[in-house]
Design an enzyme around this catalytic site. Sequence first.
Site, short mmCIF file in Angstrom:
data_model
loop_
_atom_site.label_atom_id
_atom_site.label_comp_id
_atom_site.label_asym_id
_atom_site.label_seq_id
_atom_site.Cartn_x
_atom_site.Cartn_y
_atom_site.Cartn_z
N LYS A 193 0.83 -1.21 0.00
CA LYS A 193 0.00 0.00 0.00
C LYS A 193 0.87 1.26 0.00
O LYS A 193 2.08 1.18 -0.17
CB LYS A 193 -0.96 -0.05 1.20
C1 LIG Z 1 -5.20 -4.48 1.40
C2 LIG Z 1 -6.67 -4.27 1.51
C3 LIG Z 1 -7.41 -4.64 2.64
C4 LIG Z 1 -6.81 -5.42 3.75
O1 LIG Z 1 -5.69 -4.82 4.26
P1 LIG Z 1 -4.79 -5.62 5.33
O2 LIG Z 1 -4.09 -4.49 6.04
O3 LIG Z 1 -3.87 -6.47 4.54
O4 LIG Z 1 -5.69 -6.38 6.21
C5 LIG Z 1 -8.75 -4.32 2.68
N1 LIG Z 1 -9.35 -3.69 1.67
C6 LIG Z 1 -8.69 -3.34 0.56
C7 LIG Z 1 -9.41 -2.62 -0.52
C8 LIG Z 1 -7.33 -3.64 0.43
O5 LIG Z 1 -6.68 -3.34 -0.69
#
Ligand SMILES: *Cc1c(COP(=O)(O)O)cnc(C)c1O
Length: 396
Positions: A193
């Site tokens: 991210k």
């Molecule tokens: C990555 C992601 C999540 C989950 O994130 P984590 O921190 O890995 O639990 C939830 N929603 C979206 C849209 C994502 O891209």
Amino acid sequence: MTSHAAIPYGRQHIDEDDIAAVVAVLRSDWLTQGPAVPAFEAAVARAVGASHAVAVNSATSALHIACLALDVGPGDVVWTSPISFVASANCALYCGAQVDFVDIDPQTYNLSVDALARKLEDAHSTGRLPKVVIPVHLAGQPCDMQGIAALASRYGFRVIEDASHAVGASYQGEPVGSGRYSDITVLSFHPVKIITSAEGGMALTNDPQLARRMAMLRSHGITREPGEMTEAAHGPWYYQQTDLGFNYRMTDLQAALGLSQLAKLDGFVERRRALATRYDTLLAALPLVRPWQHAQGRSSWHLYIVRIPNDGKAGSHRQVFEHLRGQGIGVNLHYIPIHLQPYHRARLPDGFSLAQAENFYREAVSLPLYPGLEDADQDRVVAALEQALALLQAKS
Ligand SMILES: *Cc1c(COP(=O)(O)O)cnc(C)c1O
């Protein structure tokens, strides 16, 4: 075959001061529940203009406690976008509620506000209105939050923004996370991210009660505040469990990394935006659909998604994908529509289908995009894509 190293679709950007920040925690008294978590929470809240922040061990956990704080439970329905990671939907199931999906807008690929309005009208007549709607800011492009908020007040549902992709994005000139049009905003700090804490997530809100509730759920539903207890403390050792919570805590190691990364957020987003603009230029003449941007939003550019029109030729999208992977270009597909996942399909009505989401799935490819991507790497991606499209055309 090329002799270059493979290019992933995304990756973290860690430098020496990130490493030093984590090492400093390792040398301190607290590895968890120390000063770094509240410092990270305060810094993120300040950066986005939210009153309260609750750091947790993932965005998945944040979505879960956000739903619980809004009293989602058995008998309730939560609606979200089918073009998201499965976590956006699973949070409803964790609470014993059902999940349903609203089709996407064919231009932004975010949940369509028109489709939402139509579905709400139907649900109103059958008495099956959603308790919570979870719009997802796909690729970092903010959803039409004003439109969603207007429907929320008309039909009485609550809103959780899944802003896992949108740290550093803005909507109507305000940072995503300000909470102007929602009850809770969820962020992810997974390495792929915008900024990372290794694993980690955060729930932001302007409602002190929701914040308090989520903070308790994060740590076993336990309180040490006498004012929150239902009986007098037995002594100075006393804590009371007032709810069924979890251990969803973020460690101080993670928070220190997150805090160090937050200082670089603007630079990361700037580089992502420059690369996206460069893709726009380099791909302009190719037979594909580039990302379309809504005038009210400013994307954080988590993803750069192109669509390879199929023109009725099944398999051409897959050929492009395989060609790029074969050249060491780590393309990806965000996302397999959640309602097509067997686990979810088994919990939806027979034949449940969403035309726009399924068309998108037949055409979408995420190209590599991350702050450390060099212009030369990007040129390699574009050259391989050009070649893949030329091969398609030669076949037809
Ligand atoms: C990555 C992601 C999540 C989950 O994130 P984590 O921190 O890995 O639990 C939830 N929603 C979206 C849209 C994502 O891209």
